[in-house]
Design a protein around this motif. Sequence first.
Motif, short mmCIF file in Angstrom:
data_model
loop_
_atom_site.label_atom_id
_atom_site.label_comp_id
_atom_site.label_asym_id
_atom_site.label_seq_id
_atom_site.Cartn_x
_atom_site.Cartn_y
_atom_site.Cartn_z
N LYS A 1 49.73 49.43 29.70
CA LYS A 1 48.40 50.05 29.68
C LYS A 1 47.25 49.06 29.52
O LYS A 1 46.19 49.26 30.09
N THR A 2 47.43 48.03 28.74
CA THR A 2 46.29 47.18 28.37
C THR A 2 46.39 45.77 28.94
O THR A 2 47.47 45.31 29.34
N LYS A 3 45.25 45.11 28.95
CA LYS A 3 45.18 43.71 29.36
C LYS A 3 46.11 42.85 28.51
O LYS A 3 46.75 41.92 29.01
N LEU A 4 46.18 43.16 27.22
CA LEU A 4 47.06 42.39 26.33
C LEU A 4 48.52 42.57 26.74
O LEU A 4 49.30 41.61 26.74
N PRO B 1 42.61 41.85 40.13
CA PRO B 1 42.04 43.19 39.92
C PRO B 1 40.98 43.16 38.82
O PRO B 1 41.04 42.32 37.92
N LYS B 2 40.03 44.07 38.92
CA LYS B 2 38.97 44.13 37.90
C LYS B 2 39.39 44.97 36.71
O LYS B 2 38.94 44.73 35.60
N THR B 3 40.25 45.96 36.94
CA THR B 3 40.65 46.85 35.85
C THR B 3 42.16 47.05 35.84
O THR B 3 42.84 46.80 36.84
N MET B 4 42.66 47.52 34.73
CA MET B 4 44.09 47.80 34.61
C MET B 4 44.56 48.87 35.61
O MET B 4 45.61 48.70 36.22
N PRO B 5 43.84 49.98 35.75
CA PRO B 5 44.26 50.96 36.75
C PRO B 5 44.37 50.38 38.16
O PRO B 5 45.31 50.71 38.89
N GLN B 6 43.45 49.48 38.51
CA GLN B 6 43.53 48.82 39.82
C GLN B 6 44.79 47.96 39.92
O GLN B 6 45.48 47.96 40.94
N LEU B 7 45.08 47.24 38.84
CA LEU B 7 46.28 46.39 38.83
C LEU B 7 47.54 47.24 38.99
O LEU B 7 48.43 46.91 39.78
N LEU C 1 42.49 39.32 34.66
CA LEU C 1 43.70 39.89 35.25
C LEU C 1 44.05 39.16 36.55
O LEU C 1 43.18 38.87 37.36
N GLN C 2 45.34 38.88 36.70
CA GLN C 2 45.83 38.19 37.90
C GLN C 2 47.20 38.76 38.23
O GLN C 2 48.08 38.78 37.38
N CYS C 3 47.37 39.25 39.46
CA CYS C 3 48.67 39.78 39.89
C CYS C 3 49.74 38.70 39.73
O CYS C 3 49.48 37.53 39.99
N ASN C 4 50.92 39.11 39.27
CA ASN C 4 52.01 38.15 39.08
C ASN C 4 52.77 37.86 40.37
O ASN C 4 53.66 37.03 40.40
N GLN C 5 52.40 38.56 41.46
CA GLN C 5 53.14 38.38 42.70
C GLN C 5 52.29 37.90 43.88
O GLN C 5 52.81 37.58 44.95
N CYS C 6 50.97 37.88 43.71
CA CYS C 6 50.08 37.38 44.76
C CYS C 6 48.76 36.94 44.14
O CYS C 6 48.62 36.92 42.93
N SER C 7 47.80 36.59 44.96
CA SER C 7 46.55 36.00 44.45
C SER C 7 45.50 37.05 44.06
O SER C 7 44.41 36.69 43.62
N TYR C 8 45.86 38.33 44.16
CA TYR C 8 44.91 39.41 43.86
C TYR C 8 44.47 39.37 42.40
O TYR C 8 45.31 39.26 41.49
#
Length: 197
Positions: free
Chosen positions: A124-127, A178-184, A169-176
């Motif tokens: 759920k969270t950035k942490l 995201p600005k928010t957790m829901p987007q991630l 936030l940084q995707c663990n599988q590509c360079s994306y």
Amino acid sequence: MSKRSGAVMAANLNSKKPKLWSLGLLETMKDPESIVKKSKQVVVIKDKYPKAKIHYLVLPEADINSIYALNKSHVELLEEFGEIFEEIEKEEKLPLKAGFHAVPSMQRLHMHIISTDMVSPCLKTKLHWNSFTTEFFRPYADVLEELKEKGCITKMAPELVQSCKSRELQCNQCSYKPKTMPQLKEHLLTHLKKEEN
DNA sequence: GTTCTAGAAC
DNA sequence: GTTCTAGAAC
């Protein structure tokens, strides 16, 4: 301030209130429903709030609080962690990684075994995210090597801990990025679907 | 570790 | 008005 609240404050100042929730793993370790497997010195349990499709915890039966309590006498124990990890890798179809949080919240040494999809309602969270995808996650192999070489595990610098927690936030599988957790979380689903095809 | 929720961000 | 984050929890 009321007389009552003053008394409560005094009581709390006198006794460092124990964080009862931080003892939760000790109970879960004993719960047959949660136990996945056991070996000579360790127990594997399902994480109560999994942050990916697969998320296990490996804990010693011995009363060791964290990686920072380890010494040279524990090398054999830690190698057993590795054997368990290899066993589970063979059993599960998804790619897995194993490691320890630099600053664990729960008492009793525990190694995370987690699949790399990171798709779960409990994430759920950035942490949550950064604790598995930054240096805050200390890979098993690195910890074992450090213990063999130095005979102990050195704590991560507080500034680095803070920078991991607050990292963008940084995707663990590509360079994306995201600005928010829901987007991630939405984005992670697209990786999962690609895997399935 | 999670839950709850105020108020920031949109 | 709704979504989202972040700090308190006595």
